[in-house]
Scaffold this active site. Sequence first.
Site, PDB file in Angstrom:
ATOM      1  N   ARG A 176       9.438 -13.775   8.474  1.00 53.66           N
ATOM      2  CA  ARG A 176       9.196 -13.072   9.741  1.00 53.66           C
ATOM      3  C   ARG A 176      10.055 -13.671  10.852  1.00 53.66           C
ATOM      4  O   ARG A 176      10.618 -12.929  11.684  1.00 53.66           O
ATOM      5  CB  ARG A 176       7.721 -13.158  10.106  1.00 53.66           C
ATOM      6  CG  ARG A 176       7.376 -12.552  11.466  1.00 53.66           C
ATOM      7  CD  ARG A 176       5.879 -12.571  11.716  1.00 53.66           C
ATOM      8  NE  ARG A 176       5.565 -12.073  13.042  1.00 53.66           N
ATOM      9  CZ  ARG A 176       5.372 -12.805  14.120  1.00 53.66           C
ATOM     10  NH1 ARG A 176       5.464 -14.146  14.015  1.00 53.66           N
ATOM     11  NH2 ARG A 176       5.085 -12.270  15.279  1.00 53.66           N
ATOM     12  N   SER A 236       5.252  -7.909  12.980  1.00 55.82           N
ATOM     13  CA  SER A 236       4.065  -8.762  12.988  1.00 55.82           C
ATOM     14  C   SER A 236       3.624  -9.056  11.561  1.00 55.82           C
ATOM     15  O   SER A 236       4.079  -8.415  10.602  1.00 55.82           O
ATOM     16  CB  SER A 236       2.922  -8.081  13.746  1.00 55.82           C
ATOM     17  OG  SER A 236       2.449  -6.968  13.011  1.00 55.82           O
ATOM     18  N   SER A 239      -7.681  -3.247   8.064  1.00 56.22           N
ATOM     19  CA  SER A 239      -8.372  -3.710   9.266  1.00 56.22           C
ATOM     20  C   SER A 239      -8.090  -5.198   9.431  1.00 56.22           C
ATOM     21  O   SER A 239      -8.369  -5.993   8.531  1.00 56.22           O
ATOM     22  CB  SER A 239      -9.882  -3.459   9.149  1.00 56.22           C
ATOM     23  OG  SER A 239     -10.559  -3.912  10.302  1.00 56.22           O
ATOM     24  N   ASN A 240      -7.550  -5.566  10.587  1.00 56.40           N
ATOM     25  CA  ASN A 240      -7.117  -6.950  10.805  1.00 56.40           C
ATOM     26  C   ASN A 240      -7.840  -7.544  12.020  1.00 56.40           C
ATOM     27  O   ASN A 240      -7.694  -7.053  13.135  1.00 56.40           O
ATOM     28  CB  ASN A 240      -5.597  -6.986  11.029  1.00 56.40           C
ATOM     29  CG  ASN A 240      -5.033  -8.395  11.004  1.00 56.40           C
ATOM     30  OD1 ASN A 240      -5.743  -9.369  11.238  1.00 56.40           O
ATOM     31  ND2 ASN A 240      -3.750  -8.509  10.712  1.00 56.40           N
ATOM     32  N   HIS A 292     -17.014   1.691  -5.971  1.00 63.51           N
ATOM     33  CA  HIS A 292     -17.089   1.466  -7.412  1.00 63.51           C
ATOM     34  C   HIS A 292     -17.043   2.763  -8.214  1.00 63.51           C
ATOM     35  O   HIS A 292     -16.835   2.743  -9.431  1.00 63.51           O
ATOM     36  CB  HIS A 292     -18.369   0.692  -7.758  1.00 63.51           C
ATOM     37  CG  HIS A 292     -18.175  -0.303  -8.853  1.00 63.51           C
ATOM     38  ND1 HIS A 292     -17.406  -0.049  -9.969  1.00 63.51           N
ATOM     39  CD2 HIS A 292     -18.648  -1.569  -9.013  1.00 63.51           C
ATOM     40  CE1 HIS A 292     -17.419  -1.096 -10.772  1.00 63.51           C
ATOM     41  NE2 HIS A 292     -18.158  -2.044 -10.210  1.00 63.51           N
ATOM     42  N   ASP A 322     -12.640   0.314 -10.323  1.00 65.02           N
ATOM     43  CA  ASP A 322     -13.362  -0.715 -11.065  1.00 65.02           C
ATOM     44  C   ASP A 322     -12.903  -2.101 -10.615  1.00 65.02           C
ATOM     45  O   ASP A 322     -11.832  -2.263 -10.009  1.00 65.02           O
ATOM     46  CB  ASP A 322     -13.132  -0.554 -12.569  1.00 65.02           C
ATOM     47  CG  ASP A 322     -13.743   0.739 -13.104  1.00 65.02           C
ATOM     48  OD1 ASP A 322     -14.773   1.166 -12.540  1.00 65.02           O
ATOM     49  OD2 ASP A 322     -13.180   1.304 -14.054  1.00 65.02           O
TER      50      ASP A 322
END
Length: 535
Positions: free
Chosen positions: A353, A365, A456-457, A508, A512
């Site tokens: 980076r 980023s 999602s961070n 699920h 799996d």
Amino acid sequence: MAVVITMPRLSDTMTEGVVATWLKKVGDVVKEGDILAEIETDKATMEFESFNAGTLLHIGIQEGESAPVDSLLAIIGQPGEDISALLSGASAPAAKTDAAPAVETKAEAPAATAVEIPAGVKVVTMPRLSDTMTDGTVATWLKKIGDTVKEGDILAEIETDKATMEFESFNAGTLLYIGVNEGQTAPVDSILAIIGPAGTDVSGIAANFKAGGSVDAPKTEAKAEVIVPTSATAPVQNTNASGRVFASPLAKKIAQDKGIDLAQVKGSGENGRIVKSDVEGFTPQAAASQAVVASASAPAVKPFVPAGEKFQEEIKNSQMRKTIARRLAESKFTAPHYYLTIEVAMDEAMKSRAVINTVPDTKVSFNDMVVKACAMALKKHPQVNSQWREDAMIINHHVNIGVAVAVEDGLVVPVLNFTDQMSLSQIGANVKDLAVKAKNKKLTPAEMEGSTFTVSNLGMFGIQSFTSIINQPNSAILSVGAIEEKPVVRNGQIVVGNTMTVTLACDHRTVDGATGAQFLQTLRQYLENPVTMLA
């Protein structure tokens, strides 16, 4: 022979349309390929061309009215041709749209068909402003009963599940009735307002729509708002009784950027509304001098509230917050979630980076690198890029990654279409652009549709690890934690390393455990060897 034209389905999520403008009128000659009307869908206003030639004999949906897909829109045939059989044989929605919008088709009471809408009167319904919108809240009315409305005037600001949007009128006349007061919520297609000639009695129309179950309007609202201000009326303020500031979205954005309190700005727009020029010309010094004058006559300061006194604040749930609660509850309780967590060495990613960002006009980023790695891993493990249906499992071979963005009222998920075909710098630029739009409530419905996987961070907040609820209809969502410097074992030696914890939540029914684990292994390989993502 006469041909029936129905309301077309102009987008994959369209269930109804609004005729914004008729470009032909009854009696006009229509050629094949002529534009009949402009139709407003849930995504855009589109031209609708005729596939038939003849004379326009009948219009089934007037300008500004909405009707379901397949409703009777128009009839084209030969001049003087008898179309009574087509009109009597039309479906219920089409037969009723001559008199009222599609909402009336929900009415089952006999009285619903007995009310005739006078000429020039238009019923305005709660619009569907996003693909997931089921109801809307009127944040602000910019017109009141008795006001003159011009075509293109902003009637109200409507809060959807994703944003607060201005709603303009497609009709001209006098605002005769308001069906949903400020702060109230009503379903899409409920009666929002009635516009027509001044003095027209519309009580029967309003009652008819309420009988159909569209809206439960307060009994006192018509009386409370029927007074038309005169020259002796007190000056209009830029806030209402609830303290809500009347300002255009652009004015709000400029004020936010400049750190200006809109409550201190005097509006010069319609009904005291704050517009762009008011904010740009605002000087804090003027506001400060006003505050000094006001303080001279202000009452004594209220005594300090002693410790131990109970205090509660009630905050009305926004449409966005209601939708988040509903959709996440549905996801959590319908999809059998399970979670897989791995730790990723980020030393090489940090070095790569740093090198990439030395390129002029490039800013990548760590989140962009995670998104890119996910896109490439999904191509190798398409079952993670799937969705569940009762009759089948849908495997998406295109990769559209949604990136969760926190905004003031909750959370939105703008989508990067065909993420796997983007370079790291393209991902970075697109994510930045979408995030800015999200925070300014400028995202369009199209920019929030069609995700096949979500990232999602919360690492930027120092969160080490967490689990997310799947953003359906996706089958998985990746939760990304912070990069931490800590002792690690490498080649039998304890050294200082940088690691990041990621957690994959899986449905699920479609993914799996072994499939999810293999996806994470591939993801780790890309992140720990970033050069492989540049190949």
